[in-house]
Design a protein around this motif. Structure first.
Motif, mmCIF file in Angstrom:
data_model
loop_
_atom_site.group_PDB
_atom_site.id
_atom_site.type_symbol
_atom_site.label_atom_id
_atom_site.label_comp_id
_atom_site.label_asym_id
_atom_site.label_seq_id
_atom_site.Cartn_x
_atom_site.Cartn_y
_atom_site.Cartn_z
ATOM 1 N N SER A 185 0.748 -1.290 0.154
ATOM 2 C CA SER A 185 0.080 -0.054 -0.091
ATOM 3 C C SER A 185 0.806 1.379 -0.089
ATOM 4 C CB SER A 185 -0.926 -0.011 1.198
ATOM 5 O OG SER A 185 -0.137 -0.036 2.588
ATOM 6 N N ALA A 186 2.183 1.000 0.509
ATOM 7 C CA ALA A 186 2.917 2.516 0.852
ATOM 8 C C ALA A 186 3.349 2.553 -0.641
ATOM 9 C CB ALA A 186 4.285 2.041 1.700
ATOM 10 N N LEU A 187 3.890 1.659 -1.418
ATOM 11 C CA LEU A 187 4.256 1.908 -2.870
ATOM 12 C C LEU A 187 3.133 2.337 -3.722
ATOM 13 C CD1 LEU A 187 6.440 1.898 -4.722
ATOM 14 C CD2 LEU A 187 6.369 -0.700 -5.134
ATOM 15 N N ARG A 188 2.139 1.663 -3.836
ATOM 16 C CA ARG A 188 0.854 1.999 -4.740
ATOM 17 C C ARG A 188 0.444 3.440 -4.297
ATOM 18 N NH1 ARG A 188 -2.604 -0.917 -7.336
ATOM 19 N NH2 ARG A 188 -1.965 -2.818 -6.660
ATOM 20 N N ARG A 189 0.530 4.006 -2.971
ATOM 21 C CA ARG A 189 0.301 5.279 -3.090
ATOM 22 C C ARG A 189 1.196 6.324 -3.711
ATOM 23 N NH1 ARG A 189 -0.292 3.834 2.672
ATOM 24 N NH2 ARG A 189 1.827 4.865 2.981
ATOM 25 N N ARG A 190 2.229 5.893 -4.009
ATOM 26 C CA ARG A 190 3.230 6.915 -4.808
ATOM 27 C C ARG A 190 3.122 6.880 -6.226
ATOM 28 N NH1 ARG A 190 4.406 5.826 0.730
ATOM 29 N NH2 ARG A 190 5.674 7.401 1.313
ATOM 30 N N PHE A 191 2.066 6.128 -6.602
ATOM 31 C CA PHE A 191 1.618 5.837 -8.254
ATOM 32 C C PHE A 191 0.533 6.513 -8.545
ATOM 33 C CE2 PHE A 191 4.930 2.706 -8.089
ATOM 34 C CZ PHE A 191 5.774 2.998 -9.360
ATOM 35 N N ASN A 192 0.419 7.381 -9.700
ATOM 36 C CA ASN A 192 -1.076 7.681 -10.245
ATOM 37 C C ASN A 192 -1.102 6.640 -11.199
ATOM 38 O OD1 ASN A 192 -3.293 8.893 -10.672
ATOM 39 N ND2 ASN A 192 -2.518 10.159 -12.279
ATOM 40 N N THR A 193 -2.364 5.568 -10.708
ATOM 41 C CA THR A 193 -2.661 4.589 -11.741
ATOM 42 C C THR A 193 -3.553 4.928 -12.831
ATOM 43 O OG1 THR A 193 -2.277 3.020 -9.906
ATOM 44 C CG2 THR A 193 -3.450 2.040 -11.665
ATOM 45 N N VAL A 194 -3.129 4.578 -14.045
ATOM 46 C CA VAL A 194 -3.847 4.706 -15.297
ATOM 47 C C VAL A 194 -4.083 3.291 -16.125
ATOM 48 C CG1 VAL A 194 -3.899 5.806 -17.595
ATOM 49 C CG2 VAL A 194 -3.191 7.253 -15.728
ATOM 50 N N VAL A 195 -5.644 2.842 -16.286
ATOM 51 C CA VAL A 195 -5.870 1.680 -16.506
ATOM 52 C C VAL A 195 -5.925 1.875 -18.164
ATOM 53 C CG1 VAL A 195 -7.387 -0.245 -16.565
ATOM 54 C CG2 VAL A 195 -7.115 1.072 -14.395
ATOM 55 N N LEU A 196 -5.203 1.072 -18.985
ATOM 56 C CA LEU A 196 -5.256 1.046 -20.459
ATOM 57 C C LEU A 196 -6.436 -0.141 -20.815
ATOM 58 C CD1 LEU A 196 -1.705 1.455 -21.556
ATOM 59 C CD2 LEU A 196 -3.286 3.221 -20.904
ATOM 60 N N PRO A 197 -7.268 0.232 -21.286
ATOM 61 C CA PRO A 197 -8.483 -0.545 -21.573
ATOM 62 C C PRO A 197 -8.000 -1.384 -22.892
ATOM 63 C CG PRO A 197 -9.224 1.542 -22.151
ATOM 64 C CD PRO A 197 -7.832 1.545 -21.482
ATOM 65 N N LEU A 198 -8.869 -2.497 -23.059
ATOM 66 C CA LEU A 198 -8.869 -2.988 -24.571
ATOM 67 C C LEU A 198 -9.746 -2.003 -25.357
ATOM 68 C CD1 LEU A 198 -9.735 -6.890 -23.415
ATOM 69 C CD2 LEU A 198 -7.541 -5.860 -24.738
ATOM 70 N N PRO A 199 -9.544 -2.264 -26.578
ATOM 71 C CA PRO A 199 -10.115 -1.442 -27.626
ATOM 72 C C PRO A 199 -11.880 -1.523 -27.458
ATOM 73 C CG PRO A 199 -8.447 -2.331 -28.624
ATOM 74 C CD PRO A 199 -8.514 -3.047 -27.307
ATOM 75 N N GLU A 200 -12.601 -0.210 -27.461
ATOM 76 C CA GLU A 200 -13.951 -0.572 -27.480
ATOM 77 C C GLU A 200 -14.495 -1.088 -28.512
ATOM 78 O OE1 GLU A 200 -15.461 3.393 -26.409
ATOM 79 O OE2 GLU A 200 -14.582 3.388 -24.309
ATOM 80 N N SER A 201 -14.234 -0.975 -29.694
ATOM 81 C CA SER A 201 -15.045 -1.443 -30.852
ATOM 82 C C SER A 201 -14.140 -2.295 -31.844
ATOM 83 C CB SER A 201 -15.455 -0.153 -31.706
ATOM 84 O OG SER A 201 -14.478 0.407 -32.033
ATOM 85 N N VAL A 202 -14.702 -3.086 -32.630
ATOM 86 C CA VAL A 202 -14.013 -3.779 -33.526
ATOM 87 C C VAL A 202 -13.221 -2.721 -34.653
ATOM 88 C CG1 VAL A 202 -14.258 -5.358 -35.532
ATOM 89 C CG2 VAL A 202 -15.726 -5.747 -33.662
ATOM 90 N N GLU A 203 -13.884 -1.782 -34.844
ATOM 91 C CA GLU A 203 -13.043 -0.911 -35.865
ATOM 92 C C GLU A 203 -11.661 -0.351 -35.291
ATOM 93 O OE1 GLU A 203 -13.768 -0.542 -38.922
ATOM 94 O OE2 GLU A 203 -15.516 -1.823 -38.791
ATOM 95 N N ALA A 204 -11.952 0.118 -33.723
ATOM 96 C CA ALA A 204 -10.697 0.551 -33.266
ATOM 97 C C ALA A 204 -9.849 -0.641 -33.270
ATOM 98 C CB ALA A 204 -11.090 1.127 -31.698
ATOM 99 N N GLU A 205 -10.126 -1.793 -32.782
ATOM 100 C CA GLU A 205 -9.207 -2.771 -32.810
ATOM 101 C C GLU A 205 -8.589 -3.144 -34.131
ATOM 102 O OE1 GLU A 205 -8.599 -7.158 -30.349
ATOM 103 O OE2 GLU A 205 -10.243 -5.717 -30.258
ATOM 104 N N VAL A 206 -9.301 -3.127 -35.286
ATOM 105 C CA VAL A 206 -8.789 -3.394 -36.506
ATOM 106 C C VAL A 206 -7.885 -2.336 -36.970
ATOM 107 C CG1 VAL A 206 -9.399 -3.310 -38.957
ATOM 108 C CG2 VAL A 206 -10.889 -4.730 -37.295
ATOM 109 N N ASP A 207 -8.040 -1.160 -36.402
ATOM 110 C CA ASP A 207 -7.309 0.063 -36.836
ATOM 111 C C ASP A 207 -5.784 -0.179 -36.437
ATOM 112 O OD1 ASP A 207 -6.361 2.665 -37.819
ATOM 113 O OD2 ASP A 207 -7.102 3.520 -36.262
ATOM 114 N N ILE A 208 -6.045 -0.548 -34.953
ATOM 115 C CA ILE A 208 -4.609 -0.702 -33.959
ATOM 116 C C ILE A 208 -3.879 -1.863 -34.794
ATOM 117 C CG2 ILE A 208 -3.918 -1.520 -31.979
ATOM 118 C CD1 ILE A 208 -6.020 -0.184 -30.578
#
Length: 384
Positions: free
Chosen positions: A234-257
């Motif tokens: 918990s001490a280390l986790r507090r030192r970070f700002n966590t940003v969650v990278l999601p899976l692509p929302e749509s088929v088109e977005a994933e196809v583009d990637i």
């Protein structure tokens, strides 16, 4: 500790040692981001008139434009490095402009390492200050080590000390990267606490310390699937700002990637340019998404999910391998037979359970889908 002079432009750092074999940068199999996209970084730097944090090569706005893509006033096209919600990139960049460390979290294959590298390249002009986390990563990889020949000959001294990438980043006001943080043993992880909270790295053997200068930041990545391997305290986790990278929302977005990365990788491997293979890319992405979500795209049929992640990164690998097959052993046109074997390898990780899941999906979904007859036959052939 004395500081090295910082480069004044977004060009690649000139103090980086050349490859031992004298390989020219354009011949490197996988150039660093700051080398591969040096022209884009330079163009952004030349037209970037917004305020820049200390020792940053670009302003936060320009860093976000580099990752998300833009067209500059002079017509220069900045290609997207990340396809996803803009706010995620803005929060990540803003975090680096404060004194907080950034943790990129997500399932495997959501471009955490890719985003980390490009953030470091855009902010510091150098993405190579990297600690690769594994179960065997020692504390020296994060703090510092010793040149034992010097140590035995002259005792503890600054000349005998071997700085870690993190120590170098602190001293030079650069961005350090720690990959797979949750793979690192917990006691080694916690060596980051003082660095991130006090911005200081003590060297008790010398009675000295290294203090971080302005511009220092740290980006770590971790997989959701690694929960329970080496949980962050918990001490280390507090030192970070966590940003969650999601899976692509749509088929088109994933196809583009997938299409973008396959094109980049194909050019780096000098694969002959063939006809557009977007139909097969879309097919691979559709299969991955349906197996990943446990339901077909129309929502009518539930399917079992295999044990693998079936991420965009794996789809990129399947399609790239298919293009190589088509180029070297076919007519250059990406066809179902070229991607079938790669799909089987990506889906069937557990030979017993996953093979059953794959066969049920082929018979219940692929076999009944209009226009997929060739794909069904190719997959059945390699599965048998």
């Amino acid at each position: 500790m004395s500081l090295t002079a910082e480069p004044t432009s977004a060009e690649p750092r000139q103090d980086r040692p050349a490859p031992a074999n004298g390989t020219a940068p354009q011949e490197v199999l996988r150039p660093h981001a700051e080398d591969a996209f040096a022209h884009e970084l330079a163009a952004l730097a030349a037209q970037d008139d917004r305020p820049r944090p200390a020792r940053w090569k670009l302003s936060p706005w320009a860093v976000a434009a580099y990752l998300l893509g833009a067209t500059l006033p002079d017509g220069t096209v900045i290609t997207p490095k990340y396809v996803g919600p803009r706010r995620i990139v803005e929060v990540a960049v803003t975090t680096l402009a404060t004194d907080r460390a950034l943790l990129l979290l997500g399932v495997p294959g959501t471009a955490k390492t890719w985003v980390s590298e490009h953030l470091a390249a855009a902010v510091s002009g150098d993405s190579t200050l990297l600690v690769q986390g594994t179960a065997g990563t020692p504390e020296e990889a994060i703090r510092y080590g010793w040149n034992y020949a010097q140590l035995l000959a002259h005792g503890p001294s600054r000349a005998a000390l071997v700085p870690s990438p993190v120590m170098r980043a602190m001293a030079e006001g650069m961005t350090a990267r720690v990959e797979e943080l949750t793979r690192i043993p917990a006691d080694v992880q916690d060596s980051l606490i003082t660095i991130l909270s006090e911005k200081t790295l003590p060297i008790p053997e010398l009675g000295q310390e290294v203090q971080a200068v302005r511009g220092f930041s740290l980006i770590a990545t971790a997989n959701d699937r690694d929960r329970g391997v080496n949980e962050l305290s918990s001490a280390l986790r507090r030192r970070f700002n966590t940003v969650v990278l999601p899976l692509p929302e749509s088929v088109e977005a994933e196809v583009d990637i997938v299409a973008r990365r396959v094109d980049q990788i194909g050019r780096s491997l000098d694969l002959p340019a063939g006809p557009d293979g977007i139909d097969e890319i879309r097919r691979v992405v559709t299969v991955f998404r349906e197996l990943r979500d446990g339901v077909t795209s129309d929502g009518r049929t539930k399917v079992k999910s295999p044990s693998g992640t079936l991420s965009p990164a794996e789809a990129i690998s399947v399609v790239t391998n298919g293009l190589a097959l088509a180029a070297h052993f076919g007519d250059g046109v990406l066809r179902p037979a070229d991607v079938a074997a790669g799909l089987l390898g990506a889906v069937v990780r557990d030979p017993a359970a996953d093979r059953v899941v794959w066969r049920e999906y082929l018979e219940a979904v692929v076999r009944e889908r209009d226009g997929w007859a060739d794909f069904y036959r190719a997959c059945r052939e390699v599965t048998a």
